[in-house]
Design a protein around this motif. Structure first.
Motif, short mmCIF file in Angstrom:
data_model
loop_
_atom_site.label_atom_id
_atom_site.label_comp_id
_atom_site.label_asym_id
_atom_site.label_seq_id
_atom_site.Cartn_x
_atom_site.Cartn_y
_atom_site.Cartn_z
N LEU A 9 0.83 -1.21 0.00
CA LEU A 9 0.00 0.00 0.00
C LEU A 9 0.87 1.26 0.00
CD1 LEU A 9 -2.90 1.20 0.28
CD2 LEU A 9 -2.55 1.11 2.74
N TRP A 10 1.91 1.26 0.82
CA TRP A 10 2.81 2.40 0.91
C TRP A 10 3.51 2.64 -0.42
CZ3 TRP A 10 8.30 2.55 0.85
CH2 TRP A 10 8.84 3.78 1.21
N ALA B 220 5.14 7.19 -1.95
CA ALA B 220 6.26 6.79 -1.09
C ALA B 220 7.54 7.56 -1.33
CB ALA B 220 6.51 5.29 -1.23
N PRO B 221 7.96 7.83 -2.57
CA PRO B 221 9.26 8.49 -2.74
C PRO B 221 9.38 9.82 -2.02
CG PRO B 221 8.51 7.58 -4.81
CD PRO B 221 7.37 7.43 -3.83
N ALA B 222 8.30 10.57 -1.94
CA ALA B 222 8.35 11.87 -1.28
C ALA B 222 8.39 11.73 0.24
CB ALA B 222 7.14 12.70 -1.68
N LYS B 223 7.97 10.58 0.78
CA LYS B 223 7.86 10.42 2.22
C LYS B 223 9.05 9.70 2.85
CE LYS B 223 2.87 10.37 2.15
NZ LYS B 223 1.66 9.62 2.40
N LEU B 224 9.90 9.05 2.06
CA LEU B 224 11.01 8.30 2.61
C LEU B 224 12.09 9.26 3.10
CD1 LEU B 224 11.85 5.34 3.01
CD2 LEU B 224 13.19 5.57 0.93
N PRO B 225 12.52 9.15 4.37
CA PRO B 225 13.54 10.07 4.87
C PRO B 225 14.88 9.82 4.20
CG PRO B 225 13.06 8.35 6.48
CD PRO B 225 12.09 8.17 5.36
N GLU B 226 15.65 10.89 4.05
CA GLU B 226 17.00 10.78 3.49
C GLU B 226 17.90 10.20 4.57
OE1 GLU B 226 18.28 11.52 0.56
OE2 GLU B 226 16.47 12.31 -0.34
N LYS B 227 18.44 9.01 4.32
CA LYS B 227 19.32 8.36 5.27
C LYS B 227 20.34 7.55 4.51
CE LYS B 227 16.50 7.91 9.32
NZ LYS B 227 16.31 7.09 10.46
N ASP B 228 21.34 7.05 5.23
CA ASP B 228 22.29 6.14 4.63
C ASP B 228 21.59 4.85 4.26
OD1 ASP B 228 24.89 7.08 6.96
OD2 ASP B 228 24.36 7.92 5.01
N ALA B 229 22.13 4.12 3.31
CA ALA B 229 21.51 2.89 2.82
C ALA B 229 21.26 1.90 3.94
CB ALA B 229 22.39 2.26 1.75
N GLN B 230 22.12 1.83 4.94
CA GLN B 230 21.96 0.84 6.00
C GLN B 230 20.96 1.29 7.05
OE1 GLN B 230 25.96 0.41 7.25
NE2 GLN B 230 26.57 -0.67 5.42
#
Length: 180
Positions: free
Chosen positions: A88-89, A94-104
């Protein structure tokens, strides 16, 4: 679910790495089940490939769910959301809501473990005595934190999301120590 996962492959990440094959072991017979035998969705979101699928083992004909995230360093991580919620997400913005973080660090942020709080600047000092190994790293028998001493109690995978008692200390992400 949609068509075969294999139709999304190969896929290239922004850093140049690419994924051309994907497979998971059948939980029943342990045969490797290729992407051709998985129906679902594969969605790229900020250099993370989310795979949500239903796999059918060609060996034993059993079905099993596949929910994972492949990061741009080609590491496969278990998805923390239930499959229906992840799907559903992914189908929404989803792309606009995912926080910017390191891959891990793509995992959901859940409440931190409780347990012993150490004063600022106090770091646990592991003993030289080793009681075993976990994920190819030594497990120190005890930890010394100033005047406080802790003994190894257990391994707790995913302990950063577990509840610890007020006498327990989390060390190295998965090792739980009990104050003595």
């Amino acid at each position: 679910m949609s068509g075969p996962i294999a139709r999304y492959l190969p896929i290239r990440f922004n850093n140049g790495n690419s994924i051309s094959r994907f497979a998971k072991h059948c939980p029943q017979c342990q045969q490797l089940v290729a992407a051709d035998n998985m129906a679902g969705e594969a969605v790229m979101v900020q250099d993370r490939l989310f795979i949500v699928a239903l796999a059918r083992c060609p060996g034993c004909n059993s079905e099993f769910k596949v929910s994972c995230v492949i990061t741009d360093d080609k590491r496969v991580h278990k998805a923390l959301l239930p499959q229906w919620l992840l799907l559903l997400w992914l189908r929404q913005a989803a792309p606009a809501k995912l926080p910017e973080k390191d891959a891990q660090d793509w995992e959901l942020e859940l409440p931190a473990a409780q347990g012993v709080s150490l004063p600022a600047g106090v770091e646990p000092v592991p003993s030289e005595e080793i009681v075993g190994r976990y994920e190819n790293a030594p497990i120190p028998a005890t930890l010394q934190c100033g005047a406080r001493r802790f003994v190894f109690d257990r391994i707790q995978p995913g302990a950063s999301h577990a509840q610890l008692s007020d006498k327990e200390l989390l060390f190295s992400g998965n090792l739980v120590y009990r104050e003595v």
